[in-house]
Motif scaffolding. Structure first.
Motif: not given
Length: 335
Positions: A109-128
């Motif tokens: 819900g914030s720019p910082a939160g969006h960036e954190r989600v992007e780092r986490y998901t592009t880092g392949r920490h989840v399968d989808g």
């Protein structure tokens, strides 16, 4: 008193009569081992109660057995009395539990939160990744899909990305609601529209506009953001714009709840003077005064359907880009 040691990979190998490397391949899902040997290893695993090392397994299989559900909303909105988000979470959790996978809930819900989600998901920490409640032309779903990460959205991405999505039939649901008002003799039908940076807000307004236009009726629109506060302000705006309005479709039940109170304060009787219909059929809709007529959307099934689509994509299956779930008009005393 001694503590029992956990069975090791070597113990499983001795019990199955194979090498340690063969056991490792079998427990990590390799298909290169002959079926009789796989059966022997699985039997040894069961007999000894061996528990594979999940961290090592993820390194071998490149799978984490976890799925992210991303909500681009503030925590105060996600954990409010709006039942949409808990419903999606519940549906996703049910499907993932049945599939023996984990749910990772992420707020953006914030720019910082969006960036954190992007780092986490592009880092392949989840399968989808499941995206709910997208605002504006967020490029992240399309970017993840281009990287080969399975993605499913609740609602069509507004940036035009060709990403699979599941949604409810907003346009059809609103059309049925407005036609119900027209059939009951209402001719000055206003709407409290939702935010126009979200598919739900956009398509519910389309449903209203198309239906009043087809009936030859004028439009009267005020805008809210799916919250009670915005419903109050929008209802006051509509009464000032047309004191003789005789019906309101509110694009969410929370806005409709606030609009009912505002109508009472203005001395308008519901439904005698003004009929009211909401959207969502949250639990409290049946307990307003009067009980609220509303469009029911299968919100838990939405979460489940999104998750099923994602799991199919992760398994290499082809899925349709768009899947729409039906809505239902629930008629109560307000209209």
């Amino acid at each position: 008193m001694t503590t029992a040691q956990r069975p090791t990979l070597e113990a499983v190998a001795r019990r199955a009569g194979v090498s340690r490397a063969t056991v490792s391949r079998v427990v990590n899902g390799s298909t290169t081992v002959a079926e009789p040997i796989q059966q022997a290893v699985r039997r040894a695993v069961e007999e000894l109660g061996y528990v594979p090392n999940l961290a090592a397994r993820s390194l071998v299989t490149q799978r984490t057995d976890s799925i992210a559900l991303v909500l681009p909303e503030a925590a105060t909105r996600v954990f409010s009395d709006d039942q949409v988000f808990p419903g999606i979470i519940r549906g996703a959790a049910q499907e993932l539990e049945a599939a023996d996978k984990q749910l990772v809930l992420m707020l953006a819900g914030s720019p910082a939160g969006h960036e954190r989600v992007e780092r986490y998901t592009t880092g392949r920490h989840v399968d989808g990744v499941l995206f709910a409640s997208l605002h504006g032309e967020d490029p992240l779903p399309g970017r993840l899909a281009e990287l080969g990460i399975p993605v499913v959205c609740s609602g069509r991405p507004l940036d035009g990305a060709q990403v699979p999505y599941v949604d409810v039939d907003h346009v059809g649901g609103v059309a049925e609601a407005v036609r119900h008002l027209i059939a009951n003799g209402r001719r000055r039908i206003a709407t409290i529209a939702g935010p126009q940076d979200m598919v739900a807000g956009i398509e519910r307004l389309i449903g209203y506009r198309e239906t009043v236009a087809a009936a030859g009726l004028p439009e009267l629109i005020a805008y809210g953001d799916f919250t009670r506060e915005s419903g109050t302000a929008a209802m006051r705006q509509l009464l000032a714009a047309d004191p003789k309005l005789d019906a309101v479709f509110a694009a969410s039940d929370l806005m409709a709840h606030a609009a009912l109170r505002t109508l009472r304060e203005a001395g308008r009787r519901v439904p005698d003077d003004v009929a009211m219909i909401g959207f969502d059929d949250i639990e409290t809709a049946a307990y307003t005064e009067p009980p609220l007529t509303t469009v029911k959307q299968p919100i838990v099934e939405l979460g489940r359907a999104m998750t099923r689509q994602l799991l199919r994509i992760a398994a290499g299956e082809q899925v349709e880009q768009a899947l729409l779930l039906p809505t239902e008009l629930v008629v109560r005393d307000s209209a």
